[in-house]
Write an enzyme that holds these catalytic residues in place. Structure first.
Site, mmCIF file in Angstrom:
data_model
loop_
_atom_site.group_PDB
_atom_site.id
_atom_site.type_symbol
_atom_site.label_atom_id
_atom_site.label_comp_id
_atom_site.label_asym_id
_atom_site.label_seq_id
_atom_site.Cartn_x
_atom_site.Cartn_y
_atom_site.Cartn_z
ATOM 1 C CG ASP A 235 -6.374 -4.482 1.443
ATOM 2 O OD1 ASP A 235 -5.828 -3.373 1.302
ATOM 3 O OD2 ASP A 235 -6.518 -5.030 2.543
ATOM 4 C CD GLU B 211 -7.179 1.410 1.891
ATOM 5 O OE1 GLU B 211 -7.743 1.944 2.837
ATOM 6 O OE2 GLU B 211 -6.744 0.252 1.947
ATOM 7 C CG ASP C 158 -5.436 -8.917 4.373
ATOM 8 O OD1 ASP C 158 -5.499 -7.919 5.123
ATOM 9 O OD2 ASP C 158 -4.451 -9.679 4.334
#
Ligand SMILES: [Zn+2]
Length: 409
Positions: free
Chosen positions: A184, A276, A357
């Site tokens: 992430d 992502e 996170d």
């Protein structure tokens, strides 16, 4: 597979003069051809071909005004017309905006030489119109047995010279591993991973932003203030501009070095990597966050992961950007209602305490593994956050070779 290798070099005065002259001619030819193509398009809705601009170049060289174009190697001039052709192809395919004029101050000065215009022998690279080879700092070896097809010479805003060699390269596959990782983009850190990796992350699984960054940014801000105070056209302004250029170059270099180190380690340690497709645009509304995102260089990181995964036979999975990775409890799967950006850690109703996170990275990994198991389910997209125009496949398939699948030695 083509791969480019970049090195610094230190030209002699004569070489620097020759290259500066060539850069000037490249810029001139590009701008003249762009002007001609723009006029044809705006006034007559005509598309001008590469061959037509090449014929124009021949005609320009014959005029008295542009006779100086004959003094430099013709190859970089032809190459810049090819680049312009590429820019128009992208424009007509709606992949890019209309090509812009090259400016002496704002555009990167460069010249591209194809194999007829350079000679590489015994580690000595000589360009057309030059008697002496360039003094190159060979900071790493070129792949064995490969011959560069293209050589690009450039000078950055800090005045440093670079030569980039495009070579055929067959990377050595890395030994297989069963590990997978979710990644992430960090807000307080550079990156957060779904699990800690020794030597790369802290115990939580976070890769911190390097400490030197703040100082580098302060130096840049100071240089920019200095530049704003200098009178236009003055010698001091030129010096101040160089200082700003050097500060920018330093930041970009250190960031790229860090990203290379991190992405190589991530690819080495994992068979499957999940990221992502970050909607950077939405995050940029927050100004302080914008800085963090810019520093973290998400799109640069993503493209490094893409090509390194391809080289080394790893799988990169990119999951949907609307997946609620931050709001989902990775322990029980409950979706939280709201999760403002200032919330760094939270506790779920099930009792699990999460770092925002790291929890997101764990969810990203789970979603990516589900996608990889189905083999599809991720929509292809036409553009990437990096602004690249080409259509990219979102799930990069592993390209395992026999050698990679078997233990080596
Ligand atoms: Zn929970």
């Amino acid at each position: 597979m083509k791969r480019s290798f970049r090195f610094r070099f230190y030209p002699t005065d004569a070489q620097a003069a020759e290259l500066s002259r060539t850069f000037g001619c490249v810029r001139k030819v590009y701008n003249l051809a762009l002007e001609a193509r723009t006029e044809a398009w705006q006034q007559r809705q005509e598309r001008v071909s590469y061959n037509a601009t090449s014929a124009m170049l021949t005609a320009w060289k014959k005029t008295e005004e542009l006779a100086y174009l004959r003094e430099v190697s013709s190859v970089p001039l032809q190459q810049t017309l090819r680049h312009l052709q590429g820019a128009f192809t992208n424009f007509f395919a709606k992949h890019a905006s209309y090509p812009r004029f090259k400016s002496r101050k704002k555009s990167r000065a460069s010249a591209e030489y194809t194999s007829s215009a350079f000679r590489l022998r015994d580690g000595r690279l000589t360009l057309a119109k030059m008697a002496e080879p360039l003094e190159i700092v060979w900071s790493r070896p070129l792949p064995e047995g490969s011959t560069p097809t293209t050589v690009t010479v450039s000078q950055d805003s800090a005045g440093r010279w670079f030569v980039s060699l495009l070579c055929d390269d067959q990377p050595v596959p890395m030994p297989e591993t069963a590990e997978a990782v979710g990644i992430d983009a960090g807000i307080s850190s550079l990156l957060s991973l779904s699990r800690p990796i020794e030597g790369l992350t802290d115990r939580q699984g976070k890769i911190r932003n390097p400490r030197h960054e703040r100082m580098d940014h302060e130096r840049l801000a100071k240089a920019q203030r200095g530049l704003a105070r200098k009178a236009k056209g003055s010698k001091n302004r030129e010096k101040a501009r160089l200082k700003v250029g050097r500060a920018h170059a330093r930041i970009a270099d250190r960031r790229r070095d860090l990203l290379h180190k991190v992405t190589t380690a991530l690819v080495r340690e994992n068979q499957t990597l999940v990221i992502e497709d970050l909607a950077v645009r939405n995050l940029l509304r927050n100004r302080t966050l914008a800085r963090a995102i810019a520093d973290a260089s998400w799109s640069e990181l993503r493209s490094m992961l893409e090509y390194k995964a391809r080289w080394y036979g790893r799988e990169l999975v990119v999951i949907d950007r609307w997946f609620p990775s931050s709001k989902l409890c990775s322990n029980c799967g409950t979706l939280q209602g709201r999760m403002p950006l200032n919330v760094r850690a939270w506790t779920c109703g099930c009792g699990a305490t999460h770092d925002r996170d790291v929890n997101a990275a764990i969810n990203i990994l789970a979603a990516g593994l589900a996608v990889a198991a189905c083999g599809d389910g991720v929509r292809p997209q036409r553009s990437t956050p990096g602004g690249q125009s080409s259509m990219k496949q979102e799930v990069v398939p592993p390209q395992r070779t026999r050698a990679a699948a078997q233990p080596r030695g």
